[in-house]
Design a protein around this motif. Structure first.
Motif, short mmCIF file in Angstrom:
data_model
loop_
_atom_site.label_atom_id
_atom_site.label_comp_id
_atom_site.label_asym_id
_atom_site.label_seq_id
_atom_site.Cartn_x
_atom_site.Cartn_y
_atom_site.Cartn_z
N LEU A 111 -0.40 20.81 -9.37
CA LEU A 111 -0.23 19.42 -9.79
C LEU A 111 0.98 18.80 -9.11
CD1 LEU A 111 -0.84 16.95 -11.50
CD2 LEU A 111 0.40 18.03 -13.40
N ALA A 112 2.10 19.52 -9.09
CA ALA A 112 3.30 19.02 -8.43
C ALA A 112 3.06 18.83 -6.94
CB ALA A 112 4.47 19.99 -8.66
N ALA A 113 2.31 19.75 -6.34
CA ALA A 113 2.00 19.63 -4.92
C ALA A 113 1.13 18.40 -4.65
CB ALA A 113 1.29 20.88 -4.43
N THR A 114 0.17 18.14 -5.55
CA THR A 114 -0.70 16.98 -5.39
C THR A 114 0.10 15.68 -5.49
OG1 THR A 114 -2.53 18.21 -6.39
CG2 THR A 114 -2.76 15.82 -6.26
N GLN A 115 1.01 15.63 -6.41
CA GLN A 115 1.86 14.44 -6.55
C GLN A 115 2.71 14.22 -5.30
OE1 GLN A 115 3.70 15.81 -10.17
NE2 GLN A 115 2.47 14.45 -11.47
N ALA A 116 3.18 15.31 -4.69
CA ALA A 116 3.95 15.21 -3.45
C ALA A 116 3.06 14.73 -2.29
CB ALA A 116 4.59 16.55 -3.11
N VAL A 117 1.79 15.15 -2.32
CA VAL A 117 0.84 14.71 -1.29
C VAL A 117 0.74 13.19 -1.27
CG1 VAL A 117 -1.64 14.58 -0.81
CG2 VAL A 117 -0.53 16.81 -1.09
N PHE A 118 0.68 12.58 -2.46
CA PHE A 118 0.59 11.13 -2.54
C PHE A 118 1.80 10.46 -1.89
CE2 PHE A 118 -1.89 12.00 -6.68
CZ PHE A 118 -3.06 12.24 -5.96
N VAL A 119 2.98 11.06 -2.06
CA VAL A 119 4.20 10.52 -1.46
C VAL A 119 4.11 10.58 0.06
CG1 VAL A 119 6.70 10.78 -1.25
CG2 VAL A 119 5.60 11.10 -3.48
N THR A 120 3.57 11.68 0.59
CA THR A 120 3.48 11.81 2.05
C THR A 120 2.60 10.73 2.65
OG1 THR A 120 1.56 13.33 2.01
CG2 THR A 120 3.78 14.30 1.89
N VAL A 121 1.57 10.30 1.92
CA VAL A 121 0.68 9.24 2.42
C VAL A 121 1.46 7.94 2.59
CG1 VAL A 121 -1.35 7.84 1.94
CG2 VAL A 121 -1.38 10.29 1.44
N GLY A 122 2.26 7.58 1.58
CA GLY A 122 3.03 6.35 1.65
C GLY A 122 4.03 6.36 2.79
N ILE A 123 4.71 7.49 2.96
CA ILE A 123 5.70 7.60 4.05
C ILE A 123 5.02 7.56 5.41
CG2 ILE A 123 7.42 9.13 5.09
CD1 ILE A 123 8.08 10.11 2.28
N GLY A 180 0.81 -1.21 0.00
CA GLY A 180 0.00 0.00 0.00
C GLY A 180 0.84 1.26 0.00
N SER A 181 1.89 1.27 0.82
CA SER A 181 2.76 2.44 0.90
C SER A 181 3.45 2.72 -0.43
CB SER A 181 3.80 2.23 2.00
OG SER A 181 4.70 3.30 2.06
N LEU A 182 3.97 1.69 -1.06
CA LEU A 182 4.66 1.85 -2.34
C LEU A 182 3.71 2.34 -3.43
CD1 LEU A 182 7.28 1.52 -3.96
CD2 LEU A 182 6.63 -0.86 -4.38
N SER A 183 2.48 1.86 -3.43
CA SER A 183 1.49 2.28 -4.42
C SER A 183 1.23 3.78 -4.32
CB SER A 183 0.18 1.51 -4.24
OG SER A 183 0.39 0.11 -4.42
N CYS A 184 1.18 4.29 -3.10
CA CYS A 184 0.96 5.73 -2.90
C CYS A 184 2.14 6.54 -3.44
CB CYS A 184 0.76 6.03 -1.41
SG CYS A 184 -0.72 5.30 -0.70
N VAL A 185 3.34 6.09 -3.14
CA VAL A 185 4.53 6.80 -3.60
C VAL A 185 4.59 6.84 -5.13
CG1 VAL A 185 7.06 6.77 -3.64
CG2 VAL A 185 5.83 6.30 -1.50
N LEU A 186 4.28 5.72 -5.77
CA LEU A 186 4.33 5.66 -7.23
C LEU A 186 3.27 6.52 -7.89
CD1 LEU A 186 5.06 1.86 -7.80
CD2 LEU A 186 6.66 3.77 -7.96
N MET A 187 2.22 6.88 -7.14
CA MET A 187 1.17 7.74 -7.69
C MET A 187 1.72 9.11 -8.07
SD MET A 187 -2.19 7.05 -8.12
CE MET A 187 -2.76 6.05 -6.73
N ALA A 188 2.89 9.47 -7.56
CA ALA A 188 3.51 10.76 -7.88
C ALA A 188 3.87 10.87 -9.36
CB ALA A 188 4.76 10.96 -7.03
N PHE A 189 3.95 9.75 -10.06
CA PHE A 189 4.31 9.77 -11.48
C PHE A 189 3.10 9.94 -12.39
CE2 PHE A 189 7.72 7.40 -9.37
CZ PHE A 189 8.84 8.08 -9.85
#
Length: 441
Positions: free
Chosen positions: A175-187, A88-97
């Motif tokens: 958009l860049a901020a939203t992609q970073a948000v997804f990374v914060t969820v995984g971490i 689950g964590s990795l899926s969130c991080v990859l959403m940044a792409f």
């Protein structure tokens, strides 16, 4: 009941609720509608999002009972919980792409993340009988949800600031901020899972079996679980009730933000309202725990499910952002309490030595049933070109759930579980898997 174990068990709800708030309920649905699926008609994007949820739930359903049975057989609840957390964590991080037009990629990653979230919860929920006695489970379960509301709400608040004041964080655009948000969820998910991973340990294995043996026994246990259900008539009735009202709740959680976006409510209003849901849920989840302890679990569940009927009907007439704020407040009043009490009631009706097996079966059956709600929602929206009738169709799930719940006798069901377990032991029909062990410190 060991306080440290219980506290760290609750922290996992704090950790993975970030996925439930930011990815399932708030940011990702709006991102799907306005960015990833921006090339599609709005009602088509809403339908595709609902179908994505349907696929995710079906895949979770097919795997959960097998994995639950294998966890008991191998005495590896914590191992499986770690694996699903990493997925689950990795899926969130990859959403940044993901960016504009990448709705297929977003759908795939969301499906993987949902498998990590829901699959992990199968093992997380099955630990409740191990760490808390029956008379404490309502309160412990509710406090777990309360921790989840706080954790998910705190990160969502941070995410809102990141989105609205993205220049403060050095992002070029939203958009860049939203992609970073997804990374914060995984971490966040992985980081706050670590206390439980360190404290709750699987017992040392005395026997090592092959993967094929685990799979064979796992499928066999699923079949045996189905065969055992007639011996637990109260549990069976409760499962049927749970299928319906849980489907309604999960559909509201998954579709509210994208429904509001389709009606033209702004992103800031949508996410802020869902943040309100989180923080309103904190005190009301605790109130529900106390209410259930004093007046009974069923009565408190009746109240929450009746409130959901009102919420759905109000949602049909929703027009403005103010209406969405009111709905968000109402959902916060009942969401955590209803889920906590529902989980606690189920834990009282299942035999303790087969807790993972029965929680796995509930995960299977409820995910299959819960896939129906989003599918119905998406189909009605696709056929009518609007989601208003789609949201109204969810009322039926709550009405049927309440009607079946009325017939359930919790005390009788608890005695059935104890009696059947004693009879199995007396006749030498003890579980073929090792009994559920309290995780070691």
């Amino acid at each position: 009941m060991q306080t440290k174990q219980v506290r760290h068990w609750m922290m996992y709800d704090w950790a993975n609720s970030a996925f439930a708030t930011t990815m399932m309920a708030a940011v990702l649905p709006v991102f799907y509608q306005t960015v990833a699926a921006s090339s599609l008609d709005k009602h088509v994007a809403t339908s595709f999002w609902s179908y994505t949820q349907t696929i995710a739930m079906i895949l979770v359903a097919l795997s959960s009972p097998l994995l639950g049975a294998m966890a008991d057989l191998s005495q590896r609840k914590m191992l499986f919980l770690r694996l699903f957390t990493w997925l689950g964590s990795l899926s969130c991080v990859l959403m940044a792409f993901a960016g504009k037009g990448d709705w297929v990629l977003v759908s795939i990653l969301f499906i993987c993340g949902t498998i990590g979230f829901s699959g992990g919860n199968t093992f997380y929920d099955s630990l409740l009988p191990d760490i808390a006695p029956p008379d404490q489970r309502d309160e412990v379960s509710a406090k777990g949800y309360m921790f989840g509301y706080i954790g998910g709400g705190v990160l969502l608040a941070i995410n809102i600031v990141m989105l609205e004041k993205y220049s403060w964080f050095g992002f070029s655009d939203k958009l860049a901020a939203t992609q970073a948000v997804f990374v914060t969820v995984g971490i966040w998910w992985l980081l706050f899972s670590l206390p439980m991973f360190r404290t709750l340990k699987d017992p040392q294995r005395t026997v090592t079996l092959s993967a094929g043996t685990y799979a064979k026994n796992g499928f066999g246990r699923v079949i045996r679980t189905v065969r055992r259900l007639p011996k637990y008539p109260e549990l069976l009735k409760y499962i049927v009730a749970f299928w319906f009202f849980n489907d309604g709740i999960s559909t509201i959680i998954g579709m509210s933000a994208i429904y509001g976006a389709e009606l033209g409510i702004g992103t800031t209003h949508l996410i802020t309202a869902l943040l309100i849901t989180q923080f309103v849920g904190i005190p009301f989840t605790f109130i529900f725990a106390k209410y259930a302890k004093k007046l009974g679990s069923k009565r408190s569940l009746y109240v929450s499910l009746s409130m959901y009927v009102v919420i759905v009907c109000f949602g049909y007439f929703m027009q403005t952002a103010l209406h969405f704020y009111v709905l968000a407040f109402m959902v916060g009043m009942v969401q955590g309490g209803s889920q906590a009490v529902a989980r606690s009631i189920y834990s009282q009706l299942v035999p303790k030595q087969r807790s993972s097996e029965f929680f796995g079966f509930l995960s299977l059956s409820s995910k299959v049933s819960a896939s129906i709600g989003p599918f119905v929602f998406g189909t009605v929206a696709f056929m009518t070109g609007s989601s208003r009738l789609a949201i109204l169709s969810i009322v039926l799930f709550f009405i049927v759930g309440i009607a079946v719940l009325v017939t359930v006798n919790i005390e009788k069901g608890r005695l059935e579980a104890e009696r059947n377990e004693e009879q199995d032991d007396t006749r030498g029909h003890a579980p073929t898997s090792p009994p559920s062990h309290t995780p070691t410190v």
